[in-house]
Write an enzyme that holds these catalytic residues in place. Structure first.
Site, PDB file in Angstrom:
ATOM      1  N   TYR A 121      39.807  80.610  45.665  1.00 39.21           N
ATOM      2  CA  TYR A 121      39.439  81.916  44.689  1.00 39.21           C
ATOM      3  C   TYR A 121      38.570  82.822  45.842  1.00 39.21           C
ATOM      4  O   TYR A 121      37.724  82.470  46.575  1.00 39.21           O
ATOM      5  CB  TYR A 121      38.215  81.306  43.714  1.00 39.21           C
ATOM      6  CG  TYR A 121      37.741  82.523  43.058  1.00 39.21           C
ATOM      7  CD1 TYR A 121      38.444  83.271  42.134  1.00 39.21           C
ATOM      8  CD2 TYR A 121      36.294  82.686  43.089  1.00 39.21           C
ATOM      9  CE1 TYR A 121      37.868  84.305  41.389  1.00 39.21           C
ATOM     10  CE2 TYR A 121      35.995  84.099  42.710  1.00 39.21           C
ATOM     11  CZ  TYR A 121      36.586  84.660  41.561  1.00 39.21           C
ATOM     12  OH  TYR A 121      36.167  85.709  40.996  1.00 39.21           O
TER      13      TYR A 121
ATOM     14  N   LYS B 120      35.817  80.909  32.212  1.00 38.12           N
ATOM     15  CA  LYS B 120      37.307  80.823  32.330  1.00 38.12           C
ATOM     16  C   LYS B 120      37.582  79.864  30.942  1.00 38.12           C
ATOM     17  O   LYS B 120      37.177  80.123  30.025  1.00 38.12           O
ATOM     18  CB  LYS B 120      37.855  80.350  33.527  1.00 38.12           C
ATOM     19  CG  LYS B 120      37.477  81.105  34.735  1.00 38.12           C
ATOM     20  CD  LYS B 120      37.857  82.367  34.772  1.00 38.12           C
ATOM     21  CE  LYS B 120      37.252  83.167  35.748  1.00 38.12           C
ATOM     22  NZ  LYS B 120      37.361  82.914  37.190  1.00 38.12           N
TER      23      LYS B 120
HETATM   24  C1  LIG Z   1      36.970  83.005  38.259  1.00 38.92           C
HETATM   25  C2  LIG Z   1      36.707  81.909  39.439  1.00 38.92           C
HETATM   26  C3  LIG Z   1      35.677  81.527  40.093  1.00 38.92           C
HETATM   27  C4  LIG Z   1      34.464  82.575  39.966  1.00 38.92           C
HETATM   28  O1  LIG Z   1      33.613  82.433  38.715  1.00 38.92           O
HETATM   29  P1  LIG Z   1      32.770  83.756  38.119  1.00 38.92           P
HETATM   30  O2  LIG Z   1      32.290  83.278  36.890  1.00 38.92           O
HETATM   31  O3  LIG Z   1      33.528  84.825  38.166  1.00 38.92           O
HETATM   32  O4  LIG Z   1      31.799  84.015  39.021  1.00 38.92           O
HETATM   33  C5  LIG Z   1      35.417  80.649  40.992  1.00 38.92           C
HETATM   34  N1  LIG Z   1      36.557  79.816  41.093  1.00 38.92           N
HETATM   35  C6  LIG Z   1      37.719  79.868  40.598  1.00 38.92           C
HETATM   36  C7  LIG Z   1      38.817  79.104  40.625  1.00 38.92           C
HETATM   37  C8  LIG Z   1      37.828  81.142  39.422  1.00 38.92           C
HETATM   38  O5  LIG Z   1      38.861  81.164  38.923  1.00 38.92           O
END
Ligand SMILES: *Cc1c(COP(=O)(O)O)cnc(C)c1O
Length: 396
Positions: free
Chosen positions: A109, A206
């Protein structure tokens, strides 16, 4: 109580709701009335995650969410954060210090990649990035001062798979901690501790939240480790706000239902796109033609809702234009960053991360100009296929 996921999601951690309300209330308060017994108050002020002292230390809803996630990820404890990046950075800083070394992957990420490249190096912590599909590369990169193997599987955005069992064994053999970003799979599809991984982190923004209405993060590990993470969290201060924590708790209740529907939709969509003449390549771990399909099937219970497609074109430039045309021709899929919500999203990774990656990094992470990343939602599959079909028809 139970070990069944669906019941855990609805009922676990009820003890943190000390009211008679069926639904946990929102504890919209920064502080709590002190216990008249000074010894009890000292305990509240110093005990990790005490839910009734001061919000940065803890909150009843945060404790309830953490209890559910620890159960799902089969760890002793967990801690929630304001964002996934707060969880990831704090979790890493509870393991490494100046002079230490981390083995990580080419494909991470983007926020994590930036944390490794641009922040940790300033504090005397070095990181070696390796090809995650090559287990021997991880072992070769281990040094005397390596304290952590940090992996992400499936990886964002390309859906490369890392062998969880091999990493768990490698870390144990060398006395190193292992940590996995389990965001893309969600605990419904993958339980990394079953394969010997020590720490599991999530962007709860997510799948866990699931409605694109909050940001949050979670770290799952042993009780001692979570106490160390908590100490750093109190100092760094990225605690999850009461309302967002309540929304996350609410979202979690339907996690299993949503992810199962998303798994089914994504496989059907991947199969449709794989047959389409205007799509050069589909990357989805659930398709038999994914180069690591067998490994994915060994360690995942479902293949999740993330897939990447390479739109065809005579050259990179035309592929780029066709990808833009496709995005602009869609009516149901929304062009937006993020993923894991009930609505289907589509995004162009090369534009989103172009700022952060050099040409070499883009090549190493496999991001091409014609690539689009799709987060499949819970809509009716016929409508999702019809939407992509009509948008693809507009490309010549
Ligand atoms: C979105 C995401 C993050 C970061 O998360 P946030 O809630 O935006 O800080 C970390 N790892 C993965 C795989 C992601 O998709």
């Amino acid at each position: 109580m139970t070990s069944n996921t669906e019941t855990i999601l609805v009922h676990e951690g009820q003890q943190f709701n000390q009211t008679s309300a069926v639904t946990t209330p929102i504890y919209q308060t920064s502080t709590y009335i002190a216990d008249p017994d000074p010894m009890e108050y000292i305990k509240a002020a110093t005990e990790p995650k005490h839910p009734y002292f001061y919000h940065r230390h803890g909150n009843p809803t945060n404790s309830q969410v953490a209890t559910i996630l620890a159960k799902l990820e089969k760890t002793e404890d967990a801690l929630v954060f304001a964002t996934g990046m707060a969880a990831i950075s704090t979790a890493i800083l509870a393991i490494v210090k100046s002079g230490d070394h981390i083995v990580a992957q080419h494909a991470h990420y983007s926020g994590t990649a930036i944390f490794f490249k641009e922040f940790l190096t300033d504090y005397g912590i070095t990181v070696t990035a390796v090809d995650q599909t090559d287990i021997s590369a991880f072992e070769k990169a281990i040094q005397a001062n390596t304290k952590l193997i940090y992996i992400e599987t499936p990886s964002n955005p390309n859906l490369y798979i890392t062998d969880l069992k091999a990493i768990g064994e490698l870390a144990k053999k060398h006395g190193i901690q292992s940590m996995v970003d389990n965001t893309f799979a969600s605990p419904i599809n993958q339980t990394p501790t079953d394969f010997g991984i020590d720490v599991v982190v999530h962007s709860a923004t997510k799948y866990l939240g699931g409605h694109s209405d909050l940001t949050a993060g979670i770290v799952c590990g042993t009780r001692d480790y979570i106490a160390r993470v908590w100490k750093r969290s109190v100092a760094l201060g990225a605690s999850l706000a009461p309302l967002d924590s309540w929304l996350l708790l609410r979202g979690l209740k339907t996690l299993s239902l949503r992810v199962k529907q998303i798994n089914t939709n994504a496989l059907k969509l991947a199969e449709f796109l794989d047959q389409h003449p205007k799509i050069k390549k589909v990357s989805y771990p659930g398709l038999a033609n994914h180069p690591q399909h067998e490994l994915a099937a060994q360690q995942m219970k479902g293949f999740s809702g993330m897939l990447c497609i390479d739109v065809d074109g005579k050259n990179e430039e035309e592929a780029f234009l066709n990808a833009q045309k496709l995005i602009n021709g869609l009516h149901i899929f929304i062009n937006a960053a993020s993923l894991g919500g009930v609505e289907s999203l589509i995004v162009h990774p090369a534009s989103m991360w172009g700022r952060h990656h050099t040409k070499e990094q883009k090549e190493a992470s496999g991001i091409t100009l014609g690539m689009l990343r799709i987060s499949v939602g819970i809509e009716h599959i016929d409508d999702l296929i019809a939407d992509l079909k009509q948008a693809l028809d507009q490309i010549n």
